[in-house]
Design a protein around this motif. Structure first.
Motif, PDB file in Angstrom:
ATOM      1  N   VAL A  95      10.772  59.765 -38.496  1.00  0.00           N
ATOM      2  CA  VAL A  95      10.293  58.988 -37.353  1.00  0.00           C
ATOM      3  C   VAL A  95       9.578  57.736 -37.849  1.00  0.00           C
ATOM      4  N   THR A  96       9.963  56.613 -37.316  1.00  0.00           N
ATOM      5  CA  THR A  96       9.337  55.341 -37.672  1.00  0.00           C
ATOM      6  C   THR A  96       8.696  54.726 -36.436  1.00  0.00           C
ATOM      7  N   VAL A  97       7.441  54.334 -36.580  1.00  0.00           N
ATOM      8  CA  VAL A  97       6.740  53.631 -35.511  1.00  0.00           C
ATOM      9  C   VAL A  97       6.732  52.148 -35.857  1.00  0.00           C
ATOM     10  N   GLN A  98       7.247  51.345 -34.950  1.00  0.00           N
ATOM     11  CA  GLN A  98       7.336  49.909 -35.179  1.00  0.00           C
ATOM     12  C   GLN A  98       6.503  49.169 -34.132  1.00  0.00           C
ATOM     13  N   VAL A  99       5.708  48.226 -34.601  1.00  0.00           N
ATOM     14  CA  VAL A  99       4.849  47.440 -33.715  1.00  0.00           C
ATOM     15  C   VAL A  99       5.414  46.030 -33.601  1.00  0.00           C
ATOM     16  N   VAL A 100       5.464  45.538 -32.376  1.00  0.00           N
ATOM     17  CA  VAL A 100       5.954  44.180 -32.121  1.00  0.00           C
ATOM     18  C   VAL A 100       4.828  43.357 -31.513  1.00  0.00           C
ATOM     19  N   TYR A 101       4.487  42.267 -32.187  1.00  0.00           N
ATOM     20  CA  TYR A 101       3.513  41.326 -31.641  1.00  0.00           C
ATOM     21  C   TYR A 101       4.220  39.996 -31.416  1.00  0.00           C
ATOM     22  N   VAL A 102       4.096  39.472 -30.205  1.00  0.00           N
ATOM     23  CA  VAL A 102       4.792  38.241 -29.842  1.00  0.00           C
ATOM     24  C   VAL A 102       3.788  37.115 -29.637  1.00  0.00           C
ATOM     25  N   ILE A 103       3.998  36.028 -30.378  1.00  0.00           N
ATOM     26  CA  ILE A 103       3.238  34.806 -30.122  1.00  0.00           C
ATOM     27  C   ILE A 103       4.017  34.013 -29.084  1.00  0.00           C
ATOM     28  N   GLU A 104       3.421  33.866 -27.937  1.00  0.00           N
ATOM     29  CA  GLU A 104       4.115  33.207 -26.832  1.00  0.00           C
ATOM     30  C   GLU A 104       4.134  31.699 -27.013  1.00  0.00           C
ATOM     31  N   GLU A 105       5.232  31.086 -26.583  1.00  0.00           N
ATOM     32  CA  GLU A 105       5.321  29.634 -26.616  1.00  0.00           C
ATOM     33  C   GLU A 105       4.350  29.023 -25.615  1.00  0.00           C
ATOM     34  N   ASN A 106       4.159  29.718 -24.505  1.00  0.00           N
ATOM     35  CA  ASN A 106       3.235  29.253 -23.471  1.00  0.00           C
ATOM     36  C   ASN A 106       2.152  30.296 -23.298  1.00  0.00           C
ATOM     37  N   ILE A 148       7.847  37.270 -24.304  1.00  0.00           N
ATOM     38  CA  ILE A 148       7.555  38.646 -24.684  1.00  0.00           C
ATOM     39  C   ILE A 148       8.716  39.584 -24.359  1.00  0.00           C
ATOM     40  N   ALA A 149       9.166  39.567 -23.122  1.00  0.00           N
ATOM     41  CA  ALA A 149      10.216  40.492 -22.694  1.00  0.00           C
ATOM     42  C   ALA A 149      11.505  40.272 -23.486  1.00  0.00           C
ATOM     43  N   LYS A 150      11.884  39.016 -23.689  1.00  0.00           N
ATOM     44  CA  LYS A 150      13.112  38.718 -24.424  1.00  0.00           C
ATOM     45  C   LYS A 150      13.017  39.181 -25.873  1.00  0.00           C
ATOM     46  N   GLU A 151      11.865  38.945 -26.502  1.00  0.00           N
ATOM     47  CA  GLU A 151      11.705  39.340 -27.899  1.00  0.00           C
ATOM     48  C   GLU A 151      11.659  40.859 -28.050  1.00  0.00           C
ATOM     49  N   LEU A 152      11.032  41.547 -27.099  1.00  0.00           N
ATOM     50  CA  LEU A 152      11.037  43.009 -27.137  1.00  0.00           C
ATOM     51  C   LEU A 152      12.458  43.545 -27.048  1.00  0.00           C
ATOM     52  N   ARG A 153      13.243  42.977 -26.154  1.00  0.00           N
ATOM     53  CA  ARG A 153      14.639  43.415 -26.005  1.00  0.00           C
ATOM     54  C   ARG A 153      15.413  43.179 -27.304  1.00  0.00           C
ATOM     55  N   GLN A 194       9.229  44.179 -15.433  1.00  0.00           N
ATOM     56  CA  GLN A 194      10.219  43.564 -14.554  1.00  0.00           C
ATOM     57  C   GLN A 194      11.120  42.605 -15.333  1.00  0.00           C
ATOM     58  N   GLN A 195      10.534  41.892 -16.290  1.00  0.00           N
ATOM     59  CA  GLN A 195      11.295  40.908 -17.056  1.00  0.00           C
ATOM     60  C   GLN A 195      12.221  41.553 -18.082  1.00  0.00           C
ATOM     61  N   LEU A 196      12.005  42.821 -18.404  1.00  0.00           N
ATOM     62  CA  LEU A 196      12.905  43.492 -19.345  1.00  0.00           C
ATOM     63  C   LEU A 196      14.324  43.566 -18.801  1.00  0.00           C
ATOM     64  N   GLY A 197      14.441  43.585 -17.493  1.00  0.00           N
ATOM     65  CA  GLY A 197      15.752  43.552 -16.865  1.00  0.00           C
ATOM     66  C   GLY A 197      16.421  44.913 -16.789  1.00  0.00           C
ATOM     67  N   SER A 198      17.593  44.910 -16.168  1.00  0.00           N
ATOM     68  CA  SER A 198      18.342  46.158 -16.010  1.00  0.00           C
ATOM     69  C   SER A 198      19.114  46.482 -17.287  1.00  0.00           C
ATOM     70  N   ASN A 199      19.576  47.734 -17.373  1.00  0.00           N
ATOM     71  CA  ASN A 199      20.350  48.190 -18.532  1.00  0.00           C
ATOM     72  C   ASN A 199      19.620  47.958 -19.847  1.00  0.00           C
ATOM     73  N   PHE A 200      18.325  48.223 -19.862  1.00  0.00           N
ATOM     74  CA  PHE A 200      17.561  48.094 -21.096  1.00  0.00           C
ATOM     75  C   PHE A 200      18.066  49.136 -22.084  1.00  0.00           C
TER      76      PHE A 200
END
Length: 230
Positions: free
Chosen positions: A77-88, A179-184, A208-214
């Protein structure tokens, strides 16, 4: 990945019987039997993290899930952390990944090797006043960029320390943009089995921004966590 056994084990660990209803924000699309069999050999848990209390809770839950899964299935099992620096930075990401203030981190931080040390000036008026303003703005923008890198490094280091305490396999991602796009993107690239976010509602803007069919199931934090906070 079968989500129900994971949540049942989690319920038993913390003495609750309602986590499935409270935590499952999005269910993964159905996969083929071969892919399900393959996923039992290794499990990837991804956490949207920014060291806020809610995202900290999400990471704690992910580490507990990883520990329980290893004991129950012997899977890697691997735990991965995602931190996003937003453009805005004015984004309404809320308590999930929104940038926090680190007042003590300024010019004392070293500029990362891939961070530009200067910014090109476009063909504006080269008068003394205009040039001075442009130089001041460039210096200000560079300072902000350095601060964001320093903040990201601090946040990812904190997450790594938590993973070490749990003796978990750990991987960190620093991304730039929405954030949502980078997470996907990370979920798809890493073949993640589960995404955990520090929110407790399907109506949260990032969910909501993750969208359908994640590509994978998405878990939030239980409602009773926030109920106990003042």
């Amino acid at each position: 990945m079968n989500l129900k056994p994971i949540l049942v084990r989690l319920q038993n660990a913390i003495g609750r019987d309602d986590l499935i209803e409270q935590m499952v924000l999005m269910s993964a699309p159905k996969t083929s039997l071969s892919l399900q069999t393959q996923s039992t050999n290794s499990v990837n848990l991804i956490v949207g993290y920014n060291s806020s209390p809610n995202s900290h809770t999400a990471l704690d839950i992910a580490l507990l899930i990883a520990h329980q899964t290893r004991l129950a299935t012997k899977a890697q099992v691997t735990v991965q952390v995602v931190y996003v620096i937003e453009e805005n930075q004015s984004s309404h990401g809320g308590d999930v990944l929104q940038t926090e203030e680190f007042a003590s981190m300024r010019a004392t931080e070293q500029i990362p090797p891939h961070c530009p040390t200067s910014f090109p000036l476009r063909g504006f008026d080269t008068g003394v006043i205009t040039q001075t303003k442009l130089q001041a703005n460039a210096a200000y923008q560079q300072e902000i960029l350095v601060d964001r890198f320093a903040q990201a490094e601090c946040i990812l280091r904190q997450a790594s320390c938590l993973a070490v305490e749990w003796k978990s396999s750990f991987k960190a991602h620093l991304r730039f943009g929405c954030i949502a796009k980078e997470l996907r993107k990370v979920v798809a690239a890493e073949g993640a089995d589960l995404l955990l976010l520090g929110c407790n509602s399907l109506k949260h803007p990032i969910v909501q921004q993750l969208g359908s069919n994640f590509p994978c199931s998405v878990l939030g934090i239980p409602n009773f966590i926030n109920d106990k906070r003042p």
